[in-house]
Design a protein around this motif. Structure first.
Motif, mmCIF file in Angstrom:
data_model
loop_
_atom_site.group_PDB
_atom_site.id
_atom_site.type_symbol
_atom_site.label_atom_id
_atom_site.label_comp_id
_atom_site.label_asym_id
_atom_site.label_seq_id
_atom_site.Cartn_x
_atom_site.Cartn_y
_atom_site.Cartn_z
ATOM 1 N N THR A 155 -3.546 -3.960 -0.989
ATOM 2 C CA THR A 155 -4.528 -4.659 -0.358
ATOM 3 C C THR A 155 -6.059 -3.831 -0.306
ATOM 4 O OG1 THR A 155 -4.076 -3.754 1.829
ATOM 5 C CG2 THR A 155 -2.847 -5.945 0.894
ATOM 6 N N GLU B 64 -7.093 -2.197 2.085
ATOM 7 C CA GLU B 64 -6.950 -1.399 2.931
ATOM 8 C C GLU B 64 -6.542 -0.015 2.146
ATOM 9 O OE1 GLU B 64 -5.888 -4.370 3.731
ATOM 10 O OE2 GLU B 64 -6.528 -4.851 5.898
ATOM 11 N N ASN C 253 0.985 -1.344 0.035
ATOM 12 C CA ASN C 253 0.053 -0.097 -0.029
ATOM 13 C C ASN C 253 0.781 1.094 -0.017
ATOM 14 O OD1 ASN C 253 -2.330 -1.634 0.082
ATOM 15 N ND2 ASN C 253 -2.219 -1.649 2.158
ATOM 16 N N LEU D 294 -3.081 -6.665 8.245
ATOM 17 C CA LEU D 294 -3.772 -6.374 7.286
ATOM 18 C C LEU D 294 -4.759 -7.476 6.993
ATOM 19 C CD1 LEU D 294 -1.137 -4.775 4.907
ATOM 20 C CD2 LEU D 294 -2.755 -3.355 6.264
ATOM 21 N N GLY E 162 -7.932 -7.081 6.368
ATOM 22 C CA GLY E 162 -9.019 -6.895 5.054
ATOM 23 C C GLY E 162 -8.824 -8.177 4.061
#
Length: 154
Positions: free
Chosen positions: A76, A78, A11, A35, A37
């Motif tokens: 990702t 996020e 990210n 992470l 998610g």
């Protein structure tokens, strides 16, 4: 084989993770980097719940050894919402009812994002092909397809 430091970007941020080279990227993201998610569905690359973008390409993180992520850039779920606003695909999934239980949603959203990068105004066939590696057991696919179409016009 001992653990080693595996460096890559997640990210947009550089990370270095101590892990066995064959640790699944999914486990590195969820357990080492927190992470969460990124979801584990089948754990066999069949459902797409764990999909992330690796150098812009959609991959099932449950099938990617951590060492393969070395030097890459991972995105990702996020990373999509920024500055308090949802990404257009995320907003469209909410507006069109494309998300239900949430297990498949992160992978679906990233698959849709990758699809819209390739085809900004996809046909129905391109949407079907673009999401073919992602399974949903809750909504059926019509609301998800509607969400992708709605995101394309935003």
């Amino acid at each position: 084989m001992p653990e080693r430091t595996i460096a890559f970007r997640v990210n947009g941020e550089p990370v270095g993770v101590e892990a066995h080279p064959m640790t699944r990227l999914l486990d590195v993201l969820r357990e080492h980097l927190h992470l969460t998610g990124t979801k584990e569905g089948c754990g066999e690359g069949e459902c797409g719940a764990c999909a992330v973008l690796m150098n812009g390409a959609l991959v099932n993180s449950c099938l990617v050894p951590a060492i393969q992520a070395a030097g890459t850039s991972i995105v990702t779920i996020e990373a999509l919402a920024g500055a308090g606003e949802l990404d257009a695909v995320q907003r469209a999934f909410i507006d069109e009812g494309g998300a239900q239980c949430g297990i498949c949603t992160p992978g679906m959203v990233l698959a849709a994002r990758a699809l819209l990068e390739r085809y900004p105004h996809p046909t129905d066939e391109q949407i079907r092909e673009g999401l073919a590696g992602n399974l949903c057991r809750c909504t059926g696919y019509m609301r998800i397809f509607a969400a992708v179409k709605a995101a394309a016009v935003r």
